[in-house]
Write an enzyme that holds these catalytic residues in place. Structure first.
Site, PDB file in Angstrom:
ATOM      1  N   HIS A 154      -9.567  -3.739  -1.257  1.00  0.00           N
ATOM      2  CA  HIS A 154      -9.692  -2.676  -0.267  1.00  0.00           C
ATOM      3  C   HIS A 154     -10.936  -2.949   0.556  1.00  0.00           C
ATOM      4  CE1 HIS A 154      -9.167   1.448   1.338  1.00  0.00           C
ATOM      5  NE2 HIS A 154     -10.481   1.356   1.505  1.00  0.00           N
TER       6      HIS A 154
ATOM      7  N   ASP B 217       0.828  -1.209   0.000  1.00  0.00           N
ATOM      8  CA  ASP B 217       0.000   0.000   0.000  1.00  0.00           C
ATOM      9  C   ASP B 217       0.862   1.259   0.000  1.00  0.00           C
ATOM     10  OD1 ASP B 217      -2.271   1.572   0.172  1.00  0.00           O
ATOM     11  OD2 ASP B 217      -3.152   0.399   1.795  1.00  0.00           O
ATOM     12  N   ASP B 218       0.551   2.196  -0.892  1.00  0.00           N
ATOM     13  CA  ASP B 218       1.204   3.514  -0.942  1.00  0.00           C
ATOM     14  C   ASP B 218       2.698   3.432  -1.241  1.00  0.00           C
ATOM     15  OD1 ASP B 218      -1.293   4.431  -0.235  1.00  0.00           O
ATOM     16  OD2 ASP B 218      -0.631   5.658   1.431  1.00  0.00           O
TER      17      ASP B 218
ATOM     18  N   ASP C 196       0.416  -0.286  -5.036  1.00  0.00           N
ATOM     19  CA  ASP C 196      -0.900   0.030  -5.607  1.00  0.00           C
ATOM     20  C   ASP C 196      -0.955   1.434  -6.215  1.00  0.00           C
ATOM     21  OD1 ASP C 196      -0.973   1.378  -3.149  1.00  0.00           O
ATOM     22  OD2 ASP C 196      -2.956   0.646  -2.578  1.00  0.00           O
ATOM     23  N   HIS C 197      -0.139   2.348  -5.733  1.00  0.00           N
ATOM     24  CA  HIS C 197       0.007   3.689  -6.325  1.00  0.00           C
ATOM     25  C   HIS C 197       1.153   4.361  -5.610  1.00  0.00           C
ATOM     26  CE1 HIS C 197      -2.101   4.717  -2.675  1.00  0.00           C
ATOM     27  NE2 HIS C 197      -3.148   4.018  -3.074  1.00  0.00           N
TER      28      HIS C 197
ATOM     29  N   CYS D  18      -6.606   3.680  -3.420  1.00  0.00           N
ATOM     30  CA  CYS D  18      -6.488   2.261  -3.054  1.00  0.00           C
ATOM     31  C   CYS D  18      -7.565   1.375  -3.672  1.00  0.00           C
ATOM     32  CB  CYS D  18      -6.548   2.113  -1.534  1.00  0.00           C
ATOM     33  SG  CYS D  18      -5.199   2.927  -0.656  1.00  0.00           S
TER      34      CYS D  18
END
Length: 495
Positions: free
Chosen positions: A125, A32-33, A332-333, A71
């Site tokens: 998510h 994540d992130d 994810d980003h 997300c």
């Protein structure tokens, strides 16, 4: 004797054919992130030895992009193989099966091919009104926390705003306050605790336990999705990971303003970061001490996550599963860390959209290879199918990506010249074309077709920090990139 020799040769040949036909396992690691702030991507500050070692054993994609920098949608992009613009799944609170009831997710596709599929940690998510998809897994999903605190002072013993969101706590029923009336939790904490005091440590332990169990049946291929929450806020990780860094040496963003000439709505202010204390809620530019603390927290969280990834990969090797397991690591980003005065994600700018993708496929990828090929999240679904010897998915939802297998075999190949991503802000949908040099964003109002279409254009060779929107000066480039954009189907929810 000759007969027995031929028999032995026949049996060996048969066993080789059977081995060649054995289905590879899939280990999909979701983080994540996670932006490419890793040693393997050239970040001199990052302490990420385990991911760096993994990258040295496979292929690193140097120009990979998510399809939407949030997300829930990004994970739908991965697990459906469909862009948000194809499904209309741009925001929280909408389940993908309400839109495409018969969709076949990536793990479902492998289940249909005889795989055992399971997940743990943050995969789909779960929160903000979204839930897990039970049909995607052979056994129940193993859920863990995303927002977690150990230090009582971080919450004052109360349910915090982000905890409520991620636990899908009903906030609009009688005697339950709405989210904005709940207290903010701490943006960071650093207690002296073990790795398993936090979710990612427990996810790694569970993944190890499951690998040990799955290794007992060598004839049953598995698809395992392991999701790590850090470096998502809050930066709650054991103190030893904070202590690995000297905060005074960590860089702060050089350019902390919106790009000159950019539409105001394209530049994010506040948002998710304001859900935590001691973040000021009415101040665009944070004091440098606070900026440094947030950057420090991001790096500490990244290193903590890296340690958990290392535990899982070492166990995979110890069990001798690595020789027949395709491993993918995916962020994810990205994450804004003060550039343009922005924190977290939710934009169409580079820091929110560029991601790490690293793939190791036995007998396909070369150790230590890397590629400049532009890649997207939606490419992973067809790539994994192809690597496993399965047909390109023919499923109810659109498969928007292409197989990257030709690149995995030859890092110098070029199979497409741009990536496509989108984000909706201020009532507009921004659709972006990213080439190796430029990004063009076309902003179209999602309700009023009479509103003027707005453009952004950035030249990363001349202006890597996106300081000036040159769309009005380089209309020729805008036209070239818009011609590529027009080849795509009309985005859902546009008038």
């Amino acid at each position: 004797m000759m007969f027995w020799g031929f028999l032995a040769l026949f049996c060996l040949s048969a066993s080789l054919v059977q081995a060649q036909q054995k289905k590879p396992n899939i280990l999909l690691i979701l983080v994540d992130d996670l932006k490419p702030n890793l040693g393997t991507y050239g970040d001199p500050n990052a302490i990420s030895p385990n991911i760096d070692e993994f990258a040295a054993s496979g292929m690193r994609f140097d120009q990979a992009y998510c399809n939407q920098a949030v997300c829930v949608s990004s994970r739908y992009n991965l697990l459906l193989g469909s862009r948000s613009t194809s499904t209309g799944l741009y925001n929280f609170g909408k389940e993908f099966r309400d839109v495409i009831p018969d969709a076949v997710t990536l793990p479902q596709y492998f289940m249909a091919a005889g795989y055992n599929a399971e997940s743990m940690g943050k995969v789909f998510h779960i929160g903000h009104g979204n839930t897990n998809d039970k049909a995607s897994w052979s056994i129940p999903h193993w859920k863990e926390k995303v927002i977690e605190y150990v230090d009582p002072e971080s919450t004052q013993g109360k349910l915090t705003r982000e905890e409520a969101y991620f636990e899908n706590t009903p906030m609009y029923i009688k005697d339950t306050p709405p989210n904005h009336e709940l207290p903010r939790g701490a943006a960071w904490e650093s207690p002296e605790v073990t790795d398993e005091a936090y979710a990612d440590g427990r996810v790694a332990r569970h993944a190890i336990d499951r690998l040990r169990e799955l290794s007992k049946d060598s004839d049953q291929p598995f698809f395992m999705a392991v999701g790590f929450a850090r470096p998502h806020l809050p930066f709650s990780v054991p103190k030893k990971y904070w202590d690995m860094y000297d905060p005074e040496t960590l860089p702060l963003a050089d350019f902390q303003q919106g790009p000159e000439g950019a539409p105001e709505f394209a530049v994010k202010r506040g948002g998710e970061i304001n859900q935590f204390f001691p973040i000021p809620t009415h101040q665009d530019l944070f004091e440098k001490d606070l900026q440094r603390k947030l950057v420090h927290g991001y790096y500490a969280s990244l290193t903590y996550m890296d340690a958990q990834v290392g535990k899982v990969l070492r166990e995979l090797e110890r069990l001798n599963l690595d020789e027949n397991t395709i491993v993918v690591l995916w962020g994810d980003h990205g994450w804004h860390s003060g550039d343009h005065g922005i924190w977290t994600k939710h934009t169409n700018y580079e820091q929110a959209n560029r991601i790490p993708i690293i793939i190791r496929a036995p007998d396909v990828t070369k150790s230590g290879s890397h590629t400049k090929q532009l890649a997207e999240t939606v490419d992973i679904y067809p790539t994994l199918a192809a690597l496993a010897g399965l047909e390109r998915p023919d499923v109810p939802q659109p498969i928007d990506g292409i197989s990257l297998v030709p690149i995995l075999k030859d890092s110098n190949k070029i199979i497409k010249d741009h990536a496509y991503h989108a984000f909706n802000r201020g009532g507009y949908l921004g659709e972006a074309i990213r080439t190796d040099r430029y990004r063009m964003v076309r902003w179209t109002h999602m309700r009023d077709k009479n509103k003027e279409v707005v453009y952004e254009l950035y030249d990363y060779r001349e202006d890597p920090e996106e300081t000036i929107n040159i769309a009005s000066q380089r209309k020729d480039i805008v036209q070239q990139l818009e011609a590529k954009l027009k080849l795509y189907p009309k985005a859902k929810d546009l008038p």
